[in-house]
Structures are given as structure tokens and as C-alpha cells.
Scaffold this motif. Structure first.
Motif, mmCIF file in Angstrom:
data_model
loop_
_atom_site.group_PDB
_atom_site.id
_atom_site.type_symbol
_atom_site.label_atom_id
_atom_site.label_comp_id
_atom_site.label_asym_id
_atom_site.label_seq_id
_atom_site.Cartn_x
_atom_site.Cartn_y
_atom_site.Cartn_z
ATOM 1 N N VAL A 90 8.365 11.754 -9.345
ATOM 2 C CA VAL A 90 8.863 11.061 -10.647
ATOM 3 C C VAL A 90 8.910 11.538 -11.886
ATOM 4 O O VAL A 90 9.808 11.431 -12.503
ATOM 5 C CB VAL A 90 7.594 9.698 -10.838
ATOM 6 N N GLU A 91 8.123 12.483 -12.278
ATOM 7 C CA GLU A 91 8.008 13.455 -13.295
ATOM 8 C C GLU A 91 9.163 14.380 -13.309
ATOM 9 O O GLU A 91 9.794 14.700 -14.261
ATOM 10 C CB GLU A 91 6.819 14.371 -13.465
ATOM 11 N N ILE A 151 4.172 -1.124 3.711
ATOM 12 C CA ILE A 151 3.374 -0.153 3.570
ATOM 13 C C ILE A 151 4.368 1.302 3.357
ATOM 14 O O ILE A 151 5.082 1.582 4.233
ATOM 15 C CB ILE A 151 2.469 0.284 4.824
ATOM 16 N N ALA A 152 4.220 1.962 2.186
ATOM 17 C CA ALA A 152 4.913 3.355 2.122
ATOM 18 C C ALA A 152 4.083 4.552 2.431
ATOM 19 O O ALA A 152 2.741 4.383 2.088
ATOM 20 C CB ALA A 152 5.688 3.302 0.724
ATOM 21 N N TYR A 172 5.862 2.364 -8.909
ATOM 22 C CA TYR A 172 4.998 1.295 -9.223
ATOM 23 C C TYR A 172 5.332 0.078 -8.504
ATOM 24 O O TYR A 172 4.030 -0.276 -8.273
ATOM 25 C CB TYR A 172 5.126 1.310 -10.800
ATOM 26 N N ARG A 173 6.128 -0.068 -8.082
ATOM 27 C CA ARG A 173 6.361 -1.470 -7.088
ATOM 28 C C ARG A 173 5.698 -1.048 -5.683
ATOM 29 O O ARG A 173 5.203 -2.076 -5.366
ATOM 30 C CB ARG A 173 7.976 -1.478 -7.019
ATOM 31 N N VAL A 190 0.680 -1.243 0.148
ATOM 32 C CA VAL A 190 0.177 0.036 -0.003
ATOM 33 C C VAL A 190 0.831 1.191 0.037
ATOM 34 O O VAL A 190 1.881 1.303 0.764
ATOM 35 C CB VAL A 190 -0.895 0.124 1.267
ATOM 36 N N LEU A 191 0.501 2.105 -0.842
ATOM 37 C CA LEU A 191 1.086 3.538 -0.670
ATOM 38 C C LEU A 191 0.194 4.637 -0.404
ATOM 39 O O LEU A 191 -0.944 4.677 -0.740
ATOM 40 C CB LEU A 191 1.600 3.842 -2.182
#
Length: 455
Positions: free
Chosen positions: A285-286, A274-275, A296-297, A166-167
Motif C-alpha cells: 500500500v505504501e 478470506i484473503a 482496509y476492506r 479475514v486477512l
């Protein structure tokens, strides 16, 4: 869930085989070692939940190995000593070094199983007590009856039924760590450890050792991944990781194993990740500040914790919860909030979210200016007389895009309080309900010098 991972150390093959079969029949996971050297390698590879250690072995005897583990600080698991001809002196020495119990050969399998079960249960209670001492705060309760909070609890309970990673996103102080603990408490891993790492609070050169552990001169210091084995690991402020550690973390998550800093053996990984981040990771990311593949991981299931402004109707319930909790656990005086005080707090903007609210309640109870908390006392504590109408702001501010208007307000707000406190960043962080590391990042982003100019 597997009831335990046990290491059996004995130089007699028949004993090792018999004990292994008996324990595996009871659904324990068992590995064996014939001497101290192979025992060290087994512990280095994966820390066992319990060790059955023979005293009389060639080369290094069991007492010497036990002493070695104790002196290196690596004796984090219960050890049961086994001996064919033990003495009172060896039993006393083993106990002094930290052994849980001492049993004699020929082994009574009934007694062995009872001792193993008690040792594991005792260690579980020890770890639980340690966890409770570290977490002596209301950290697993998501308070509020608003639709937003009801929806959040329902979402978490659905996610908890799976083992997906989970993020969690949300503003600083909104309760991301509480949401993570709530998720863990409703998951199949609830009886295993919950370990939280605040990555922004650790210097970049020490993050890898904190996460993966360290080996130095034969001594092993388990990292957060090993401490959370079988349970849940919360990687808080994941946005604070440097590029090299991001790469190492990604490799560990993909391979499901890792190598300790200074070590060579791989260690298997069995944790739910959990991050959490108070920054927009997709934007990071951009802007090439965060690895896309790591994002995405981690982002298997996204979960957003709302700011307190979005469910301000829960403020009275949160206040009531913290008042009762602090009266019971911190022995602070119980005080009732007047209707005017509650209305003022409900309409306050709460830039520091629930964390700021908790701090304000604690401050009001500590001051203890009577049985009731009045509106005037709240105004004085918040440092603001009342909610301000839009007409009170400059017209130019109201015509700006929201992001620019917010930046301008935050800059003025922080400059005001820095001037008022003489540049005391710690005090401004406390007053605003912000983490100090987040406040420093915000000051840098807005171009604010923490040190006020000399008059």
C-alpha cells in the motif's frame, strides 16, 4: 441458514402462487417465472439451488429450456419437471437431458416436498463428493502442539464464531490455505462451499471472469463468487491482483453484488471473504502497488500464520502425520524415521515451510530405501550435510542488517541451485518448496538470471 433457493417456472399463476406458499412455509426462498424468458433472467441474476420447471408453456416449452441449459453447460442445479399430461417419451427425454425427477399434475404437495428435499440433498452430496475429490489432501488440519500452533487454533476458532472477513499473512508454504479451511470448517458456513482461488496463477485478463463469472451468447459460466454462495471464498495471493481488478473487486465487496463479464444483471453476493498474502500488503500500500481502501476492506481481522522455523518443535509430529496420511491415501510404504534423521529435520531451516516438509517426506517414502529413514538419507535429500553454526558464515555477512544478509544468502542459494539444475526453475521450485510464481518474483527481486551463463 436458508435451506435452499428455488425457482418455480409455470405459466399458470395459481400453480406458481400455491407452490411458492407451500415452499416458503418450509422456509425455502422462492422466486417465480411465468415463461422461459423470465426464467432465463432469474437464473442469470442468481443461480438457484433447484428449479421446478413446467413442461407445457407458451413460446418455449420446458423440455426446450432444459435442453438449452444442458447444451450451454449451465445446468449446475437439479431440475424437477412438472407436467399435466406427460408421456413416457417426454419423461425419458427430460431424464436424458439431466432432469432429476418428473412429477405430474395435479400436484401432491407431500410428494413435491419430498422430491424437493431429496433433490437438494442429492445435489449437496454431489457437490461434497466433488469438493472431496478436488481436495484429496490433509487440508483442514493444523498440526502441532507448540504454544504457537495452539494459539493459532484458538484464534481461528474465536474468529470462526463470527462472520468477519479475514486477512491471512505468512510466508509461502506456511499453511495459509490450511488455516483458511480450518476457519471455514469451524464456522457457521461449514456446510456450504469452500472455494479457493489462487490469483497469481491466473493471467490478468482472465481474473475478472474467474471471480465474477462470464456471460457469452446466452450461456452463463458462474465465477468463484457464485460457486462459493453461502460459504467461504479464499482469495489466495491477493497481492497478485492488477489495479483494474483491484478496483472491480473493491466495488463488488462494497456493494455486495457484482456483474458478470459480458453481462448486465447484478448478482447478489453472500460469501465470507478470506484473503491471503505471502507479501507485506501494508508495504505494498505504501509503495502504491495495492489499493489502500481495498486493504482496509479486507483487513477486518488480521491473522498471521507462523513460519515452520518459529515452531520447529512440531516437525516430528508433522512428519508422523504426513507419513501416516501418505501411507493410507497415496499407498506409499510406511517408513520409520531414526532419532538422528528427526533431529536433522527438526534443526533444518525449512525455507519452503510446511509445504517443503511435506515434499521431503513424500520423496523419502517414494525412494523406499528400507524400513528406516536414516540421517544420511535425509542429508542427501535435503542437499545439506547438517545445520551450520554462525562461525561458518563470512564475518561480513554476520555484520550486515538482517534483510541484507538474508537477500545475499537467498541470492547465493538460488544461483547455486540454478547452476546445479542447468537453470531448471521448476526443479529449483520443487527443491526449495517455493511456488514457481513466487520463485520468479524472488529471482527478479534479487536480480538473478534463471539461465546460467554458458561455460
Amino acid at each position: 441458514m436458508n435451506p435452499g433457493y428455488i425457482l418455480v417456472v409455470d405459466d399458470e399463476p395459481d400453480i406458481r402462487r400455491l407452490v411458492q406458499e407451500i415452499l416458503e412455509d418450509e422456509h425455502y426462498k422462492v422466486v417465480t417465472a411465468e415463461n422461459a424468458k423470465t426464467a432465463r433472467e432469474a437464473v442469470r441474476k442468481q443461480r438457484p439451488d433447484l428449479v421446478l420447471l413446467d413442461i407445457w408453456m407458451p413460446d418455449t416449452d420446458g423440455i426446450s429450456l432444459l435442453r438449452e441449459w444442458a447444451q450451454s453447460g449451465n445446468l449446475e442445479m437439479p431440475v424437477i419437471m412438472i407436467s399435466g399430461h406427460g408421456t413416457v417419451e417426454t419423461a425419458v427425454e427430460a431424464t436424458r437431458l439431466g432432469a432429476y425427477d418428473f412429477i405430474e399434475k395435479p400436484l401432491s404437495m407431500g410428494k413435491l416436498l419430498v422430491t424437493v428435499e431429496r433433490a437438494l440433498e442429492n445435489d449437496k452430496l454431489r457437490r461434497e463428493n466433488l469438493r472431496l475429490r478436488r481436495q484429496a489432501e490433509p487440508a483442514t488440519t493444523l498440526i502441532g502442539k507448540s504454544p504457537l500452533m495452539q494459539q493459532l487454533r484458538e484464534s481461528i476458532e474465536r474468529i470462526a464464531a463470527t462472520d468477519a472477513w479475514v486477512l491471512i499473512s505468512g510466508e509461502a508454504g506456511s499453511g495459509k490455505a490450511v488455516a483458511a479451511r480450518y476457519l471455514h470448517a469451524h464456522s457457521g458456513r461449514k456446510d456450504a462451499p469452500f472455494v479457493e482461488v489462487s490469483l497469481a496463477a491466473i493471467s490478468p485478463q482472465h481474473v475478472a471472469a474467474q471471480l465474477f463469472g462470464q456471460e457469452q451468447k446466452g450461456a452463463i459460466k458462474p465465477g468463484s463468487f457464485e460457486q462459493a454462495a453461502g460459504g467461504t471464498l479464499l482469495l489466495n495471493e491477493i497481492n497478485g491482483l492488477d489495479g483494474a481488478t483491484q478496483a472491480r473487486l473493491l466495488d463488488a465487496l462494497e456493494q455486495k453484488h457484482f456483474i458478470r463479464v459480458g453481462g448486465h444483471e447484478t448478482v447478489e453476493m453472500d460469501v465470507r471473504i478470506i484473503a491471503a498474502s505471502d507479501q507485506d500488503l501494508q508495504k505494498a500500500v505504501e509503495e502504491k502497488r495495492f489499493r489502500e481502501d481495498l486493504y482496509y476492506r479486507l483487513n477486518v481481522v488480521p491473522l498471521r500464520v507462523p513460519s515452520l522455523r518459529e515452531h520447529h518443535e512440531d516437525v516430528p509430529e508433522l512428519i508422523n502425520f504426513y507419513v501416516n496420511w501418505m501411507a493410507d491415501n497415496e499407498h506409499l510404504p510406511y517408513r520409520k524415521f531414526t532419532t538422528g534423521a528427526l533431529n536433522l529435520l527438526r534443526n533444518y531451516s525449512w525455507p519452503g515451510n510446511v509445504r517443503e516438509l511435506r515434499n521431503v517426506v513424500q520423496r523419502l517414502l517414494i525412494l523406499n530405501r528400507g524400513e528406516e529413514v536414516t540421517e544420511a538419507e535425509v542429508e542427501q535429500t535435503l542437499g545439506t550435510p547438517a545445520p551450520v553454526s554462525p562461525e561458518a558464515y563470512p564475518p561480513t555477512l554476520m555484520e550486515m542488517p538482517l534483510r541484507d544478509a538474508r537477500d545475499q544468502f537467498e541470492k547465493a542459494y538460488l544461483e547455486h541451485h540454478l547452476k546445479r539444475t542447468g537453470g531448471n526453475v521448476a526443479e529449483v521450485a520443487r527443491m526449495s518448496g517455493m511456488e514457481r510464481t513466487h520463485l520468479y518474483r524472488k529471482l527478479k527481486q534479487l536480480g538473478v538470471n534463471p539461465k546460467p551463463p554458458k561455460e
